[in-house]
Design an enzyme around this catalytic site. Structure first.
Site, PDB file in Angstrom:
ATOM      1  N   GLU A 121       6.548   4.883   7.139  1.00 32.14           N
ATOM      2  CA  GLU A 121       6.073   6.141   6.554  1.00 32.14           C
ATOM      3  C   GLU A 121       6.877   7.335   7.048  1.00 32.14           C
ATOM      4  O   GLU A 121       6.902   7.636   8.234  1.00 32.14           O
ATOM      5  CB  GLU A 121       4.604   6.330   6.887  1.00 32.14           C
ATOM      6  CG  GLU A 121       3.745   5.318   6.129  1.00 32.14           C
ATOM      7  CD  GLU A 121       2.316   5.307   6.601  1.00 32.14           C
ATOM      8  OE1 GLU A 121       2.059   5.845   7.677  1.00 32.14           O
ATOM      9  OE2 GLU A 121       1.475   4.753   5.875  1.00 32.14           O
ATOM     10  N   THR A 142       0.875  -1.191   0.000  1.00 31.45           N
ATOM     11  CA  THR A 142       0.000   0.000   0.000  1.00 31.45           C
ATOM     12  C   THR A 142       0.908   1.237   0.000  1.00 31.45           C
ATOM     13  O   THR A 142       1.326   1.678  -1.064  1.00 31.45           O
ATOM     14  CB  THR A 142      -0.971   0.014   1.200  1.00 31.45           C
ATOM     15  OG1 THR A 142      -0.240  -0.132   2.398  1.00 31.45           O
ATOM     16  CG2 THR A 142      -2.002  -1.082   1.070  1.00 31.45           C
ATOM     17  N   THR A 149      -1.631  -1.488   7.312  1.00 34.42           N
ATOM     18  CA  THR A 149      -1.734  -2.807   7.931  1.00 34.42           C
ATOM     19  C   THR A 149      -0.497  -3.643   7.675  1.00 34.42           C
ATOM     20  O   THR A 149       0.033  -3.617   6.574  1.00 34.42           O
ATOM     21  CB  THR A 149      -2.929  -3.549   7.298  1.00 34.42           C
ATOM     22  OG1 THR A 149      -4.110  -2.872   7.671  1.00 34.42           O
ATOM     23  CG2 THR A 149      -2.993  -4.992   7.764  1.00 34.42           C
ATOM     24  N   ASN A 205       0.230  11.112   6.014  1.00 36.48           N
ATOM     25  CA  ASN A 205      -0.961  10.732   6.762  1.00 36.48           C
ATOM     26  C   ASN A 205      -2.032  11.803   6.833  1.00 36.48           C
ATOM     27  O   ASN A 205      -3.110  11.567   7.377  1.00 36.48           O
ATOM     28  CB  ASN A 205      -0.560  10.263   8.160  1.00 36.48           C
ATOM     29  CG  ASN A 205       0.094   8.903   8.103  1.00 36.48           C
ATOM     30  OD1 ASN A 205      -0.493   7.965   7.584  1.00 36.48           O
ATOM     31  ND2 ASN A 205       1.313   8.818   8.578  1.00 36.48           N
ATOM     32  N   LYS A 262       4.179  -6.786   4.230  1.00 33.34           N
ATOM     33  CA  LYS A 262       3.969  -5.372   3.886  1.00 33.34           C
ATOM     34  C   LYS A 262       3.588  -4.644   5.168  1.00 33.34           C
ATOM     35  O   LYS A 262       3.064  -5.274   6.110  1.00 33.34           O
ATOM     36  CB  LYS A 262       2.916  -5.191   2.815  1.00 33.34           C
ATOM     37  CG  LYS A 262       1.534  -5.715   3.106  1.00 33.34           C
ATOM     38  CD  LYS A 262       0.632  -4.814   3.901  1.00 33.34           C
ATOM     39  CE  LYS A 262       0.493  -3.448   3.232  1.00 33.34           C
ATOM     40  NZ  LYS A 262      -0.382  -2.579   4.068  1.00 33.34           N
TER      41      LYS A 262
END
Lengths: 386, 386
Positions: free
Chosen positions: B261, B148, B181, B381, B170
């Site tokens: 991230e 993702t 997730t 985010n 992942k």
């Protein structure tokens, strides 16, 4: 401007100076003096196991139930400074007592600023000495001198029937303030005992500063101190006192939320339908601390899925298939699934109201106020040692 | 590239397709098939009380101890989707079972992506159907299809004595992954029972994914699934199996930390001198989740005072006046006060090692890996619904 903040009630004076602790040269030392005739005092301190030397010294002073003065410095928290730090805090206490003609055991000390550096005591001593000679109706100057990353000085005045309550504060929260320690000083000319004052302060703090959660971090120096001079000659009932202290703390908490580091959104999170109020508070705090919820708020993104993912980790009873979420009064999630139009709710304003029902059918309810997680928050907290 | 990831062991095939769930048009459906002769399976799922429909379906499937296939989709988490979501997850299970010739109760389902939107089942069904016709040595394609916000596909291979273990993953963590997730699929051709595999998976997860904490948020969909085909004909001892699964999970966890991230720093936080390992872990996690510590790391700021302020709120026994902190091997705080040269320690590199001793004299010790809190984290985010 007279009649502001801590010098609004009768029987209080204050002063502030530029001692040179802050590299910026801004005011950084303040004294608030209770001139009597009474000296009732109360306080609440940080719950952090790592607490600063001035907290230790002030805890001892307030334990006696009476204070004649509080001395403040900004620019240096005198935290994590070992035996030297404690000696320095006691020296601040002694110098302030000497300057204002008080008993040292009746003087509290509050410090805020960088953690881990020794206080520049020569500058601090000169600053305290200078401030002690300038005492007067200078509540506004004192409120300015305790600022660190605050962008506005924070003062309030609450009027009773024949008596007055004033307060100043800096920082962002009590249970979980930003790095900018929360310091609050409440003054009143009411005739009240230290026990009555302590009861009022504890009740007000629980419902105001303790439900303000900017970033989940709790300072080593957080302090709320209240002093009563009795100079009005009026003795309010406990309920009147409670209400005035609560009002002052609520106003200061709102000012702190609006001035939180990097804030672009004021976010109120209410959890209802919990088994009890404590579980509602735990759930609201869990949502309010979730970085994915906070970044979504920064992006004005009605991302209710992140609210569900966050609350699902809370230590609170819930019906995981019957959770309801509303943003700004619009239901965005019903029975734990999306409601029509949920992605279109407008969160572009400065205030975002989140209401979550845990679906247990219980009456537990609590509200936590927080802010978004913005680029400015990251900038402020990564670019400066503080 | 053959011999990678989940198709490296004998007895496994995989395929991936572009079903059109992701607006980007990137691959978003994958199937991993255990062709036997054995079908032992094990799994660990999210602890979130709000868990997604595929987690419910997979828990039931794995409870039987045997799996023939796992079907994955990215781009949509099928979480907070109510009764329709559960029906959709069961339909994915049925379609995959039909496509690969398996019993539906032996097929697990994993989804990752946006929370709260219904799956586009027409696209999903076509994608599963297409993938089922392309099964082969396509572990790399499957690893790509489950991404993702990941920027790199994550695969590992561990060799045993005459047997092989492969894995793909992942996301960013298990106890506290980023919004992305965490999904992990481990395959092996060893001859092992589902009980032995479950023991190996639980032990490895506790020590790897469960100590990776990117942002304190835990997904509704986290899943680690392991399947053993027995195709090598080799039955390793439990210790050998444990070691191989641990090695694969540790490698995947390191890949996830590096790809978290907005990461600019990989931060390892070790707490020693705790009363026991559990308290050390709690203290390390508290430090690792503190936004003020994380922003200081982003700023390469050796701000040890924030580490002390953070750990002081941990639910762990400590001697608050005897805490030691080291950054990258340099002692920056001794007896809870600054050490000489503490402000000059160089944290400009990509890896920061933090070691905190709580000063209790106890032998408790634990390590948590996290990342810094950067502008890019806020950007990723806040700018996207995900």
């Amino acid at each position: 401007m007279s009649e502001t903040g801590v010098t609004a009630p009768q029987g209080f004076s204050a002063a502030a100076t530029r001692a040179g602790i802050k590299p910026s040269g801004k005011p950084d030392v303040a004294i608030v003096v209770n001139e009597g005739p009474e000296y009732a005092a109360a306080a609440v301190f940080t719950r952090n196991k790592v607490f600063a030397a001035p907290v230790k010294v002030s805890r001892e002073a307030v334990a006696g139930g009476a204070l004649q003065a509080v001395v403040f410095n900004s620019g240096n928290a005198n935290a994590c400074t070992g035996a030297q730090g404690e000696a320095d805090a006691r020296e601040m206490q002694r110098l302030a007592a000497q300057g204002v003609g008080a008993d040292p055991v009746r003087v509290a000390v509050c410090s805020t600023g960088i953690i881990g550096d020794a206080l520049p005591m020569e500058k601090v001593a000169a600053g305290i000495g200078a401030a002690a000679t300038q005492l007067g109706d200078h509540g506004a100057a004192a409120a300015e001198a305790i600022m660190t990353t605050d962008t506005v000085a924070k003062q309030v005045v609450v009027r009773g029937s024949g008596w007055t309550l004033g307060a100043m504060g800096k920082g962002a929260g009590m249970m979980a303030p930003s790095l900018a320690t929360m310091l609050v000083c409440v003054t009143t000319d009411a005739q009240v005992s230290s026990a009555a004052l302590q009861r009022a302060v504890e009740a007000a703090v629980a419902d105001t500063f303790n439900t303000l959660d900017i970033d989940g971090s709790t300072s080593t120096n957080d302090t709320v101190i209240a002093m009563a001079s009795g100079a009005s000659g009026v003795a309010p009932a406990q309920e009147e006192l409670d209400a005035a202290v609560h009002e002052a703390c609520a106003q200061l908490a709102a000012l702190m939320q609006s001035d939180a580091e990097g804030v672009t959104k004021r976010v109120s999170i209410t959890v209802a339908g919990a088994a009890d109020d404590a579980q509602a508070l735990e759930a609201a705090r869990t949502i309010g601390r979730d970085n994915l919820v906070k970044t979504a708020m920064f992006g004005s993104d009605p991302n209710w899925g992140r609210v569900l993912a966050a609350v699902g980790m809370a230590d609170a009873e819930m019906d995981a298939e019957n959770i309801t979420v509303a943003f700004n009064g619009h239901t965005v999630c019903e029975r734990s699934a999306g409601a029509p139009g949920a992605r279109d709710v407008d969160l572009s304003g400065a205030d975002i109201d989140v209401v979550v029902d845990l679906g247990t059918g219980g009456a537990g309810r609590a509200t936590v106020r927080t802010t978004d997680l913005s680029h400015a928050y990251v900038e402020i907290n990564s670019a400066y040692t503080s």
